[in-house]
Design an enzyme around this catalytic site. Structure first.
Site, PDB file in Angstrom:
ATOM      1  CE  LYS A 190     -11.337  -1.873  -4.527  1.00 32.21           C
ATOM      2  NZ  LYS A 190     -10.035  -1.278  -4.215  1.00 32.21           N
ATOM      3  CG  ASP A 244       0.172   3.138  -3.440  1.00 33.70           C
ATOM      4  OD1 ASP A 244      -0.438   3.581  -4.438  1.00 33.70           O
ATOM      5  OD2 ASP A 244      -0.006   1.989  -3.003  1.00 33.70           O
ATOM      6  CG  HIS A 252      -5.037   2.042  -4.326  1.00 33.69           C
ATOM      7  ND1 HIS A 252      -4.476   0.798  -4.321  1.00 33.69           N
ATOM      8  CD2 HIS A 252      -4.005   2.915  -4.295  1.00 33.69           C
ATOM      9  CE1 HIS A 252      -3.156   0.905  -4.300  1.00 33.69           C
ATOM     10  NE2 HIS A 252      -2.847   2.183  -4.271  1.00 33.69           N
ATOM     11  CE1 TYR A 302      -9.492  -5.485  -5.627  1.00 32.32           C
ATOM     12  CE2 TYR A 302      -7.640  -6.716  -4.743  1.00 32.32           C
ATOM     13  CZ  TYR A 302      -8.143  -5.745  -5.594  1.00 32.32           C
ATOM     14  OH  TYR A 302      -7.288  -5.042  -6.405  1.00 32.32           O
TER      15      TYR A 302
END
Length: 179
Positions: free
Chosen positions: A72, A170, A62, A132
């Site tokens: 991130k 996905d 992603h 994260y």
């Protein structure tokens, strides 16, 4: 804290200083001032996310695009994952290449994934909690992704294909050549 560079410019492995004693251990998982000083970056995280998953769960690949792109800083609180970043920066010498790192509660490593990368992970342990930080807020209209099994990426997810658990969303993401 030790900063370890990777072959993908901007992707960094962060190895914290861990202080064990008879009671357990302590480590500072994030300090913005120290992070920015040691990396040479000016990153300000605004959102924290956490997920729990079982063995073989693959989340990714992603990314957020445009003004909503996100850097991130990822880590594993329990269990073990293979974490993967794919360079999508136009004009980058490593465009389309990926880097993977084993993150676990035991090794306490963190992985910094800058803006312009797709990101994903697969759980290698029975369960894992993944945490994260993001430097920009999530925006549904700006989300994008790459198919995890794109032959051009040739990612070894370290889990047999028939044991991967991938969301319907996905499973239909495009390959790199369709971006």
């Amino acid at each position: 804290m030790e900063i370890i560079t990777t072959p993908l410019e901007g992707c960094l492995i962060i190895k914290p200083a861990v202080f064990p004693d008879a009671r357990g251990y302590f480590f500072e998982s994030f300090n913005e001032e120290r992070f920015n000083e040691q990396t040479g970056l000016k990153v300000h995280f605004v959102q924290d996310n956490q997920s729990a998953s079982g063995y073989g769960v693959l989340r990714g690949l992603h990314y957020q695009q445009g003004e909503h792109a996100q850097a991130k800083l990822v880590r594993v609180i329990s269990g073990e994952v293979l974490d993967v970043a794919v360079d999508l920066r136009a004009g980058s010498a490593t465009y389309g290449q990926h880097y993977s790192v084993l993150l676990s509660a035991a090794n306490k490593l963190q992985f910094f994934v800058p803006r312009g990368f797709a990101h994903g992970f697969v759980v290698l342990s029975e369960t894992a909690e993944f945490f994260y930080k993001c430097d920009n807020y999530y925006n549904k209209a700006s989300e994008g992704g790459l198919h995890y099994a794109d032959p051009a990426l040739n990612i070894d997810w370290q889990v047999p294909a028939d044991q991967l658990l991938v969301s319907e969303k996905d499973q239909v993401l495009p390959n790199l050549d369709k971006l």
